[in-house]
Design an enzyme around this catalytic site. Structure first.
Site, PDB file in Angstrom:
ATOM      1  NE  ARG A  72      -1.708 -25.896  43.245  1.00  0.00           N
ATOM      2  CZ  ARG A  72      -0.924 -24.865  43.500  1.00  0.00           C
ATOM      3  NH1 ARG A  72       0.325 -25.051  43.870  1.00  0.00           N
ATOM      4  NH2 ARG A  72      -1.377 -23.633  43.392  1.00  0.00           N
ATOM      5  CE1 TYR A  76      -2.450 -17.448  46.996  1.00  0.00           C
ATOM      6  CE2 TYR A  76      -0.261 -16.694  47.630  1.00  0.00           C
ATOM      7  CZ  TYR A  76      -1.588 -16.915  47.932  1.00  0.00           C
ATOM      8  OH  TYR A  76      -2.062 -16.607  49.194  1.00  0.00           O
ATOM      9  CG  HIS A  79      -6.245 -23.560  37.912  1.00  0.00           C
ATOM     10  ND1 HIS A  79      -5.202 -23.960  37.118  1.00  0.00           N
ATOM     11  CD2 HIS A  79      -6.036 -24.149  39.124  1.00  0.00           C
ATOM     12  CE1 HIS A  79      -4.393 -24.758  37.802  1.00  0.00           C
ATOM     13  NE2 HIS A  79      -4.881 -24.875  39.023  1.00  0.00           N
ATOM     14  CB  ALA A 152       1.674 -24.187  36.390  1.00  0.00           C
ATOM     15  N   GLY A 154       2.061 -28.946  39.639  1.00  0.00           N
ATOM     16  CA  GLY A 154       1.987 -29.042  41.098  1.00  0.00           C
ATOM     17  C   GLY A 154       1.231 -30.298  41.472  1.00  0.00           C
ATOM     18  CB  CYS A 183       5.125 -20.520  40.137  1.00  0.00           C
ATOM     19  SG  CYS A 183       3.834 -21.547  39.428  1.00  0.00           S
TER      20      CYS A 183
END
Length: 215
Positions: A72, A76, A79, A152, A154, A183
């Protein structure tokens, strides 16, 4: 125009590799016209993922949680439990083959969802994701109001079908973000709905996501 989109909600924690495998299969089926588009709502166990722009120096605690390289976009990301991950498997062949417009669509969706809880989410040039102002925190040295990241974004495309997607912090352990530079941005913090003082549940957020989705 709206399309037939299947909403999938998983209980429990979904292994990151299993999630990627599911998305790979579903995207291929969408490309082949064998399956409808899908939006998948889930949570992962504590995990760090590296996007295509990730820098090694931004992984501060390599042994803290499993680290997965993924194709993606972005850098970084963390999750974990308490964070709603929204994987979007949507066909841009039908929605306009415009990556910038699609990212804008996702940003607008997140902002509209946060607005359901009277939170003002904002976009910042050069900073991916959705941000909220924190006037109760000390101002930055230049006098600007402090800001924290709450969501976030991506994505990846295959034959103009998207996968990966969005993460919104509901009530994750915010200290878990300290193992990376989220990020690639070190000068701003990370927040969540609960950290902002809102007793929001994952189910509350899911309802808001469905109400505000204009797909």
């Amino acid at each position: 125009m709206t399309y037939d989109v299947e909403w999938i909600t998983s209980s429990g924690l979904v292994d990151y590799c299993e999630a990627e495998a599911f998305m790979e299969r579903r995207v291929q089926q969408i490309v082949q016209g064998k399956s409808s588009e899908a939006i998948w709502l889930l949570e992962h166990p504590p995990t760090y993922t590296a996007g295509t722009s990730a820098r090694k120096e931004d992984l501060l605690s390599a042994n803290r949680f499993p680290v997965y390289s993924t194709k993606r976009g972005g850098q970084y990301t963390y999750h974990g439990p308490g964070q709603r991950v929204i994987y979007v498997m949507l066909d841009l062949n039908r929605r306009g083959r415009d990556v910038r417009a699609f990212v804008k669509f996702l940003e607008t969706w997140v902002i509209a969802t946060l607005n359901q809880f009277n939170i003002i989410g904002e976009i910042r040039e050069g900073r991916v994701g959705v941000w909220v102002k924190r006037p109760e925190k000390p101002k930055y040295p230049n006098g600007d109001i402090a800001e924290d990241k709450i969501a976030a974004i991506g994505i990846r495309l295959r034959a103009w079908v998207s996968f990966h997607g969005i993460s919104i912090n509901v009530e994750p352990e915010l200290d878990h973000f300290s193992g990376i530079v989220p990020c690639g941005i070190s000068e701003h913090g990370v927040t969540s709905l609960v950290d902002l003082g809102l007793p929001v549940t994952m189910e509350d957020l899911d309802v808001a996501l469905k109400v505000t989705f204009e797909g």
